[in-house]
Design an enzyme around this catalytic site. Sequence first.
Site, PDB file in Angstrom:
ATOM      1  N   TYR A 171       0.876  -1.118  -0.017  1.00  0.00           N
ATOM      2  CA  TYR A 171       0.059  -0.235  -0.026  1.00  0.00           C
ATOM      3  C   TYR A 171       0.929   1.318  -0.001  1.00  0.00           C
ATOM      4  O   TYR A 171       0.511   2.141  -0.802  1.00  0.00           O
ATOM      5  CB  TYR A 171      -1.039   0.019   1.215  1.00  0.00           C
ATOM      6  CG  TYR A 171      -1.610   1.002   1.424  1.00  0.00           C
ATOM      7  CD1 TYR A 171      -3.015   1.183   0.743  1.00  0.00           C
ATOM      8  CD2 TYR A 171      -1.609   2.170   2.378  1.00  0.00           C
ATOM      9  CE1 TYR A 171      -3.907   2.305   0.794  1.00  0.00           C
ATOM     10  CE2 TYR A 171      -2.492   3.322   2.406  1.00  0.00           C
ATOM     11  CZ  TYR A 171      -3.541   3.213   1.740  1.00  0.00           C
ATOM     12  OH  TYR A 171      -4.608   4.345   1.788  1.00  0.00           O
ATOM     13  N   LYS A 175       0.935   4.175  -2.979  1.00  0.00           N
ATOM     14  CA  LYS A 175       0.513   5.362  -2.864  1.00  0.00           C
ATOM     15  C   LYS A 175       1.583   6.517  -2.937  1.00  0.00           C
ATOM     16  O   LYS A 175       1.510   7.512  -3.223  1.00  0.00           O
ATOM     17  CB  LYS A 175       0.147   5.445  -1.268  1.00  0.00           C
ATOM     18  CG  LYS A 175      -1.306   4.945  -0.915  1.00  0.00           C
ATOM     19  CD  LYS A 175      -2.291   5.577  -1.775  1.00  0.00           C
ATOM     20  CE  LYS A 175      -3.815   4.922  -1.567  1.00  0.00           C
ATOM     21  NZ  LYS A 175      -4.714   5.643  -2.481  1.00  0.00           N
TER      22      LYS A 175
END
Length: 301
Positions: A171, A175
């Site tokens: 993640y 991002k």
Amino acid sequence: MGICEGRVAIVTGAGNGLGKAYALELARQGCRVVVNDLGVGTHGEEGETKGAAERVVDEIRALGGEAVANTDDVAEWDAGERMVRAAIDNFGRLDAVVNNAGFVRDRMFFTCSPEEWDAVIRVHLRGHFCTSRHAAEYWRSQSKAGRPVDARIINTTSGAGLQGSVGQSAYSTAKGGIATLTLVQAAELGRIGVTANAIAPNARTRMTETGAFDMDAKDGAFDVYAPENMAPLVAYLVSDQSKGVTGQVFELKGGEIFLSQGWTDSPAREKGARYEAAELDQVVRSLLDTREPVKPVYGAR
């Protein structure tokens, strides 16, 4: 009249949480909205929130706004084209893409499987690419035809992407990539009238409920982590008021807003000749001692 009167936006992952808050606020501000949501859970489980996009469309129409639902997978190439086409066919134009869809698979790096890694990278990075890429192609064709373009891309990064988060390597990587993508989009698309910015929300969503985050609302207090706190900035960035604001990463928490400064260079240590390997420990430690303090990785001790 709201600040987005006459504008048309696609909002991905708009069936719940932040995306829903964005879609509703945009509608209140006069924007017509393509509400995208695949109807999956926080880990990408199929069918968990089936019908979510349609329910948000119903809420927007109850407010007197205009919206249509789309249930495509944002990471599918042709889906991005269908979303752009839905905006044009239903509302005659497209002015903004708000890339919000995503899910998380919390794993320590040494237990993350290739399948989990690929799934998270796909929905976030490829998902941001597909819709924006088709939108950019449409805006470029408008510009080449001599029609004025004043369009927006709003991406979703995270504090995890800006500084890392323990247990969220995939993640955080996705991002972080989105933050960099935003900078490139701003540099490349500005010449045709498109701005690109990213937001890093601090809000209570289905994804935060899977981690060790204390985001509960306190009785009688301002709800710092309400998703609705993030929505006004999205509406501003979609509006024509934000013209010229581009290449920025905004962080928000409750009623607090600030800009991420990004990577910056420290003062250099110049020798005037090639360094020898044995010399570098002293130089590196001098750089570390004099650099500006950095924000710690989330969850690091």
